[in-house]
Design an enzyme around this catalytic site. Structure first.
Site, PDB file in Angstrom:
ATOM      1  N   HIS A  51       0.880  -1.162   0.000  1.00  0.00           N
ATOM      2  CA  HIS A  51       0.000   0.000   0.000  1.00  0.00           C
ATOM      3  C   HIS A  51       0.919   1.213   0.000  1.00  0.00           C
ATOM      4  CE1 HIS A  51      -2.961  -2.837   2.041  1.00  0.00           C
ATOM      5  NE2 HIS A  51      -3.522  -2.495   0.910  1.00  0.00           N
ATOM      6  N   ASP A  54       2.248   1.636   3.337  1.00  0.00           N
ATOM      7  CA  ASP A  54       3.216   0.626   3.779  1.00  0.00           C
ATOM      8  C   ASP A  54       4.607   1.103   3.374  1.00  0.00           C
ATOM      9  OD1 ASP A  54       1.276  -1.276   4.680  1.00  0.00           O
ATOM     10  OD2 ASP A  54       1.023  -2.017   2.620  1.00  0.00           O
TER      11      ASP A  54
HETATM   12  C1  GLO Z   1      -9.641  -6.724   0.492  1.00  0.00           C
HETATM   13  C2  GLO Z   1      -8.607  -6.705  -0.533  1.00  0.00           C
HETATM   14  C3  GLO Z   1      -7.317  -6.068  -0.065  1.00  0.00           C
HETATM   15  C4  GLO Z   1      -6.490  -5.625  -1.244  1.00  0.00           C
HETATM   16  C5  GLO Z   1      -5.257  -4.870  -0.835  1.00  0.00           C
HETATM   17  C6  GLO Z   1      -4.501  -4.347  -2.025  1.00  0.00           C
HETATM   18  O1  GLO Z   1     -10.660  -7.333   0.385  1.00  0.00           O
HETATM   19  O2  GLO Z   1      -8.386  -7.989  -1.007  1.00  0.00           O
HETATM   20  O3  GLO Z   1      -6.594  -6.950   0.741  1.00  0.00           O
HETATM   21  O4  GLO Z   1      -6.105  -6.705  -2.002  1.00  0.00           O
HETATM   22  O5  GLO Z   1      -5.618  -3.818  -0.003  1.00  0.00           O
HETATM   23  O6  GLO Z   1      -5.070  -3.198  -2.503  1.00  0.00           O
END
Ligand code: GLO
Ligand code: MG
Length: 346
Positions: A51, A54
């Site tokens: 993210h 992150d």
């Molecule tokens: C939630 C999503 C989340 C995304 C992550 C990447 O349901 O799967 O985990 O994959 O935030 O943007």
């Protein structure tokens, strides 16, 4: 393994989670980002997903210059460890500015916030050496149908994607559809929706998708068919393998945990389409069980990879010639049992 696996694996820092859920607190003490990076390396994974915050914590309170500086420091750290950045995704569902949605909020200032943050994520992606911007459109949808116009929301999404595509000529946008949660209904619930919206943008070639197994199941779809569909368009640029038991909250279970046959079909679909040949990674968007002890904190990830590799072996040793004969003879009963026998090891 009959042939060397061409697959490369990754996960995100959020997949080493602490066990909190809406009804109870964390069950493991938080670990630092550096610890997670070291563990990823130790467990033999190839890349990490990020993210934006992150990569650059507290991103909203930092200047452009500071963000670039920290992203560059992270890139150096990744290079030193030999870990790639698979993608960057703006975390557009946490901020007070995205309570009513991000790109589709009814508040123009908040929509601008979402776009600005996405452009910053693109800059971070560039510095980290990836051309993939993942958009999980968490809050783009409604609880109250009359609160938004679905048609206008599509236009707002396209305007936002166009700004991202114009900001950087190389960036590719991978939309991660999910039909619900946190919203009642999302505007982009399936891969078909994602690829249709791509065609409305200024550069459809650079708008593709990411399939998450659990999200497809929540939409009542077969993840293997979603994989085939996306790959028929050459648009599957990332993947979140996991599992899900039926139509309830998003469970992010280890890959193959609930439906081994469906997991086999997903691996088979990836194989038949040559997933990974253009550098795509297999990512696991899975979470540890709440009871997991800190010393077993990565087991859901290493187990998911183990299941994937074992199913890869199953996909590669599936008796295609016999399957073809059964298909030609419309003997789907025999085909069905052949799959089960193959998975059970006879
Ligand atoms: C939630 C999503 C989340 C995304 C992550 C990447 O349901 O799967 O985990 O994959 O935030 O943007
Ligand atoms: Mg996901």
């Amino acid at each position: 393994m009959s042939k060397k696996s061409p697959y490369r694996f990754c996960f995100g820092p959020w997949n080493i989670s602490e066990g909190a859920d809406p009804y109870g607190p964390a069950t493991r003490p938080a670990q630092t980002f550096n610890w997670k990076l070291a563990k990823l390396k130790e467990a033999g994974f190839d890349a990490m997903m990020f993210h934006d915050d992150d990569a650059v914590p507290d991103i909203d309170n930092k200047s452009e210059a500071q963000i670039r500086k920290e992203a560059k420091e992270l890139k150096k750290k990744l290079d030193d460890l030999g870990i790639a950045a698979e993608m960057v995704a703006p975390r557009l569902w946490f901020s007070p500015n995205t309570i009513d949605g991000a790109y589709t909020s009814n508040n123009p200032g908040h929509r601008q916030y979402a776009i600005d943050r996405s452009l910053r994520s693109i800059d971070i992606a560039k510095i980290l050496g990836t051309d993939i911007l993942v958009l999980w459109l968490a809050r783009e949808g409604t609880y109250i149908r009359e609160s938004k116009s679905g048609r206008h929301s599509v236009e707002l999404l396209v305007q936002a994607f166009d700004k991202m595509l114009a900001h950087d000529k190389k960036i590719r946008v991978a939309i991660e559809p999910k039909p619900n949660e946190p919203m009642d209904h999302a505007y982009i619930p399936t891969i078909g929706h994602a690829l249709a919206v791509a065609n409305l943008t200024r550069d459809p070639k650079r708008v593709g998708c990411l399939i998450e197994s659990a999200h497809a199941i929540l939409a009542g779809l077969d993840p293997a068919d979603e994989i085939d569909f996306a790959m028929a368009f050459g648009k599957l640029w990332s993947l979140h393998l996991n599992d899900q038991n039926g139509l309830k909250y998003d469970q992010d279970r280890p890959f193959g945990n609930t439906n081994l046959r469906s997991a086999f079909d997903q691996v088979r679909a990836l194989e038949r389409n040559g997933y990974g040949k253009n550098g795509e990674y297999v990512c696991f968007d899975v979470h540890p069980f709440r009871t997991t002890k800190p010393e077993r904190w990565l087991d859901h990830l290493t187990n998911s990879r183990r299941t994937f590799l074992r199913l890869l072996e199953k996909a590669r040793t599936f008796d295609e010639a016999t399957a073809k004969q059964f298909i030609a003879d419309w003997n789907y009963q025999a085909l069905d049992q052949m799959v089960l026998d193959h998975l059970m090891g006879k």
